[in-house]
Design an enzyme around this catalytic site. Structure first.
Site, mmCIF file in Angstrom:
data_model
loop_
_atom_site.group_PDB
_atom_site.id
_atom_site.type_symbol
_atom_site.label_atom_id
_atom_site.label_comp_id
_atom_site.label_asym_id
_atom_site.label_seq_id
_atom_site.Cartn_x
_atom_site.Cartn_y
_atom_site.Cartn_z
ATOM 1 N N CYS B 164 30.784 23.781 18.695
ATOM 2 C CA CYS B 164 30.281 25.157 18.652
ATOM 3 C C CYS B 164 28.763 25.231 18.686
ATOM 4 C CB CYS B 164 30.854 25.858 17.432
ATOM 5 S SG CYS B 164 32.650 25.744 17.446
ATOM 6 N N HIS B 304 24.790 31.521 12.438
ATOM 7 C CA HIS B 304 25.997 30.950 13.040
ATOM 8 C C HIS B 304 27.224 31.656 12.458
ATOM 9 C CE1 HIS B 304 28.571 28.053 14.974
ATOM 10 N NE2 HIS B 304 29.156 27.765 13.832
ATOM 11 N N GLU B 315 25.370 28.125 5.073
ATOM 12 C CA GLU B 315 24.270 28.502 5.957
ATOM 13 C C GLU B 315 23.313 29.475 5.263
ATOM 14 O OE1 GLU B 315 25.353 30.707 9.460
ATOM 15 O OE2 GLU B 315 23.358 30.465 10.359
ATOM 16 N N LYS B 336 28.972 37.321 15.457
ATOM 17 C CA LYS B 336 30.369 36.925 15.681
ATOM 18 C C LYS B 336 31.329 37.940 15.049
ATOM 19 C CE LYS B 336 29.719 31.929 16.223
ATOM 20 N NZ LYS B 336 28.330 31.690 15.767
ATOM 21 N N HIS B 341 34.242 34.173 18.073
ATOM 22 C CA HIS B 341 33.523 32.909 18.185
ATOM 23 C C HIS B 341 33.738 32.315 19.574
ATOM 24 C CE1 HIS B 341 31.652 29.240 17.415
ATOM 25 N NE2 HIS B 341 32.219 28.868 16.288
ATOM 26 N N PHE B 402 31.668 21.572 14.828
ATOM 27 C CA PHE B 402 32.544 20.487 14.351
ATOM 28 C C PHE B 402 31.924 19.148 14.762
ATOM 29 C CE2 PHE B 402 37.169 22.364 14.133
ATOM 30 C CZ PHE B 402 36.777 23.198 13.114
#
Lengths: 82, 414
Positions: B164, B304, B315, B336, B341, B402
């Site tokens: 991502c 994010h 985050e 998002k 996403h 990931f």
């Protein structure tokens, strides 16, 4: 049940037109796959794969190089039908 | 003479769950619309998938591209080409020597539709029915290659893969291509087309997706106390990066400047972010240092924030740690919440949002936050856009993936 030559031409024109984006009425029997229709080897093999499925025939790799024009391919498929 | 070129952004392109181009996407984002909908098929029922919704493209690629192109490209490449053509036109169809033009386009997953369709065909009909274009369509560099071919780029075509974070990493790499003198113009971004029942089932299996099936539009809710996972989206974002000198010489309009790239990796876990946020903090600090900016220059962060229980707060704490007291004046947006996403497309689309926020002086809203997580220590832009200050301003766009990939980009106003 065999397809007629007319049916094979119509079916092949549809496959070539879909693959290349060329209008169906420009895909004529005398047209050369490479010189007139600008079809590369990868596209040619795509057309062969789709034609084999559509007409239930086998077009051997060795034979593909002999299929210069749309008409050549139609003739081969007519003869190859079981 | 040997100074490092400044990098500017001169074109934007996108196709997203909110719109078929940048203008419609941005309009919908400022209006706080959601791109998530119940899927128009019976996958959930047929296969027993726990999730029955996603954020699909607003304008299907087949409505935009001619038929031969849709047959030769995996959907991931189709989306990239649509966005790239828009960005290129937006940049004024730059005249650039092919040897000075690059293409960096990433996907997180690759040509998964092509891969699985070909396998289905083979199992049903045998090996002889597998189409010869299968490999060039499924390879993860296919979107980069098609963009390279589209514009005749010869300086290099690259596809950096980091889940991502891929789209942001592509833009970071493109920036380096210009800074190191390899290119004057680079078409850069990310794309994804993974709304297929298998990846949907696989993400659901990892318990990272929201299962709010009765309310798709309310499912992506970053920082809300009721958040329960991300919403699978699809689409592409592409930017045109250019050396400032090249843009000036051709009289191009500079939309914003890409001033900082920060990269790090967690070295911790294959899916979970490192709990202290150390890796993310390090990427943000590296990007700020690279930009030569101080925390006081940052007015906006495009987070994010995917709407997962654990990730969002790690985050947020990291942003607070990096910006310190300056974080109090920073407008935090989690887009998002509206787009879902986009995986490999996310970092690129959010870079575009960041550029537009600076241009329009308007931070986009975060929707669906009924009750902010009490542990959120930042000023979240909720429901309606927030005005950003006049003058020279800058923003951070975070992207994490990931594998523990962390990418922070710093964008400054033109």
């Amino acid at each position: 049940m065999a397809y007629t030559e007319q049916e094979i031409l119509a079916g092949l024109v549809e496959i070539v037109s879909e693959e290349t984006g060329l209008p169906a009425d420009s895909v004529l029997p005398e047209k050369s796959f490479t010189d007139d229709l600008d079809i590369d080897s990868l596209s040619m093999m795509t057309i062969v794969t789709l034609a084999e499925e559509k007409f239930d025939v086998r077009i051997p790799d060795d034979e593909v190089k002999n299929l210069a024009t749309v008409g050549d391919a139609v003739s081969f498929i007519v003869g190859a039908q079981g | 003479m040997s100074s490092v070129p400044d990098v500017v952004i001169t074109g934007l392109g996108a196709t997203t769950p909110l719109g078929g181009d940048v203008a419609s996407t941005w309009r919908a984002a400022l209006a706080g619309e959601s791109g998530a909908r119940t899927l128009p098929n019976d996958w959930a029922e047929t296969y027993g998938i726990a999730v029955s919704f996603a954020a699909q493209l607003k304008v299907p690629a087949a409505d935009v591209l001619p038929r031969p192109e849709t047959k030769r490209m995996d959907p991931s490449a189709q989306y990239a080409i649509i966005a790239a053509r828009e960005a290129w036109a937006h940049a004024g169809n730059p005249e650039v020597a092919p040897e000075r033009l690059g293409a960096v386009v990433s996907s997180g997953i690759g040509g998964i539709w092509t891969t699985l369709d070909a396998w289905d065909t083979m199992r049903e009909k045998g090996a002889r029915r597998v189409l010869p274009m299968t490999v060039p369509m499924l390879m993860p560099n296919s979107p980069a290659a098609y963009v390279e071919l589209e514009f005749g780029a010869r300086a290099g075509a690259h596809a950096l893969v980091s889940a991502c974070a891929s789209g942001a990493e592509a833009i970071g790499y493109a920036c380096e291509m210009i800074r190191t003198g390899r290119a004057d113009v680079v078409v850069a971004g990310g794309t994804e087309a993974a709304i297929h029942p298998m990846p949907l089932a696989a993400f659901a299996a990892s318990r990272t997706l929201s299962t709010r099936n009765d309310d798709p539009a309310g499912a992506s809710r970053p920082y809300d106390v009721q958040r329960d996972g991300f919403v699978l989206g699809e689409g592409a974002g592409i930017v045109i990066l250019e050396s400032a000198d090249h843009a000036e010489a051709r009289g191009a309009t500079v939309l914003a400047r890409l001033v900082g790239v920060g990269l790090s990796s967690d070295g911790y876990h294959i899916t979970s972010p490192e709990p202290s946020g150390r890796g993310q903090v390090s990427a943000m600090r590296a990007a700020l240092a690279d930009a030569g900016l101080s925390t006081a220059d940052i007015v906006h962060v495009n987070a994010h924030a995917t709407s997962t229980v654990v990730g969002d707060l790690i985050e947020a704490r990291g942003v607070r740690e990096v910006l310190g007291a300056d974080a109090d004046r920073v407008a935090l947006s989690a887009t998002k919440s509206m787009t879902g996403h986009l995986l490999g497309g996310a970092g690129a689309l959010e870079t575009i949002f960041t550029v537009l926020a600076l241009m329009d002086r308007s931070a986009p809203p975060t929707i669906n936050v009924s009750e902010p997580d009490p542990e959120l220590v930042l000023d979240l832009v909720r429901d309606v856009p927030r005005a950003l200050p006049d003058g020279q301003i800058a923003a951070i766009n975070n992207s994490f993936g990931f594998g523990g990939h962390n990418v922070a980009l710093v964008v400054a106003s033109a």
